[in-house]
Write a protein that holds these residues in place. Structure first.
Motif, short mmCIF file in Angstrom:
data_model
loop_
_atom_site.label_atom_id
_atom_site.label_comp_id
_atom_site.label_asym_id
_atom_site.label_seq_id
_atom_site.Cartn_x
_atom_site.Cartn_y
_atom_site.Cartn_z
N TYR A 1 0.82 -1.22 0.00
CA TYR A 1 0.00 0.00 0.00
C TYR A 1 0.85 1.27 0.00
O TYR A 1 0.51 2.25 0.66
CB TYR A 1 -0.97 0.01 1.19
N LEU A 2 1.93 1.27 -0.74
CA LEU A 2 2.83 2.42 -0.79
C LEU A 2 2.16 3.62 -1.47
O LEU A 2 2.29 4.75 -1.01
CB LEU A 2 4.14 2.05 -1.49
N VAL A 3 1.41 3.37 -2.54
CA VAL A 3 0.76 4.47 -3.25
C VAL A 3 -0.29 5.13 -2.35
O VAL A 3 -0.38 6.37 -2.29
CB VAL A 3 0.12 3.96 -4.56
N LEU A 4 -1.05 4.33 -1.62
CA LEU A 4 -2.04 4.88 -0.70
C LEU A 4 -1.38 5.68 0.42
O LEU A 4 -1.86 6.75 0.79
CB LEU A 4 -2.88 3.75 -0.11
N ALA A 5 -0.25 5.18 0.91
CA ALA A 5 0.46 5.89 1.98
C ALA A 5 1.04 7.21 1.47
O ALA A 5 1.01 8.22 2.18
CB ALA A 5 1.57 5.01 2.55
N ILE A 6 1.53 7.22 0.25
CA ILE A 6 2.04 8.47 -0.33
C ILE A 6 0.89 9.46 -0.56
O ILE A 6 1.03 10.66 -0.29
CB ILE A 6 2.81 8.19 -1.64
N PHE A 7 -0.25 8.96 -1.02
CA PHE A 7 -1.41 9.83 -1.21
C PHE A 7 -1.87 10.43 0.12
O PHE A 7 -2.28 11.58 0.19
CB PHE A 7 -2.54 9.04 -1.87
N SER A 8 -1.81 9.63 1.19
CA SER A 8 -2.25 10.13 2.50
C SER A 8 -1.32 11.21 3.04
O SER A 8 -1.72 11.97 3.93
CB SER A 8 -2.37 8.99 3.50
N CYS A 9 -0.12 11.30 2.52
CA CYS A 9 0.82 12.34 2.98
C CYS A 9 0.38 13.74 2.57
O CYS A 9 0.88 14.73 3.10
CB CYS A 9 2.23 12.06 2.46
N PHE A 10 -0.56 13.85 1.64
CA PHE A 10 -1.08 15.16 1.24
C PHE A 10 -2.18 15.65 2.16
O PHE A 10 -2.65 16.77 2.00
CB PHE A 10 -1.57 15.11 -0.22
#
Length: 139
Positions: free
Chosen positions: A65-74
């Protein structure tokens, strides 16, 4: 005089009888078999749980879930989404090392923290926009 590096030892398997009824085999020091290390001495790091895995090996790599975690950083919930990103990276590293159970567990935690971060961030953004619109009424 030079000392010899070979000696006589009682070993099971291929042995010669020396006339006394005892089996001996002459071997050199470099050919001795080392006893296997116990599992606790193999590694001082995190123990892999692949031996206790009940999942079939054909299931593939677990999701990180790296993409989801990067998206949540916004989202404006900084401590939670940074921790989600760290768990996601740890999940990817565990998966690459072959620890599928650990990677699956860390991936689920990254997914949970990312979703919590996105939900809380959305609530914060909606509250901010609604309070700023209510505070400045158009006349």
């Amino acid at each position: 005089l030079r000392g010899s590096k070979s000696f006589t030892a009682a070993l099971p398997g291929e042995t010669e009888r020396n006339g006394h009824g005892l089996g001996y085999k002459s071997v050199s020091v470099g050919h001795l078999e080392a006893p296997p290390l116990s599992p606790s001495r193999l590694s001082l790091g995190r123990a892999s749980s692949t031996a206790t895995s009940t999942a079939a090996p054909d299931q593939g790599r677990p999701r990180d879930y790296l993409v989801l975690a990067i998206f949540s950083c916004f989202c404006p919930v900084w401590p939670i989404n940074i921790v989600a990103l760290v768990f996601s990276i740890m999940s990817r590293n565990s998966g690459q090392q072959g620890d599928t159970d650990g990677a699956r567990r860390l991936g689920r935690m990254a997914r949970l923290l990312s979703i919590v971060s996105i939900v809380l961030g959305t609530i914060i953004i909606v509250l901010y926009i609604s309070l700023s619109v209510r505070g400045n009424p158009a006349s």
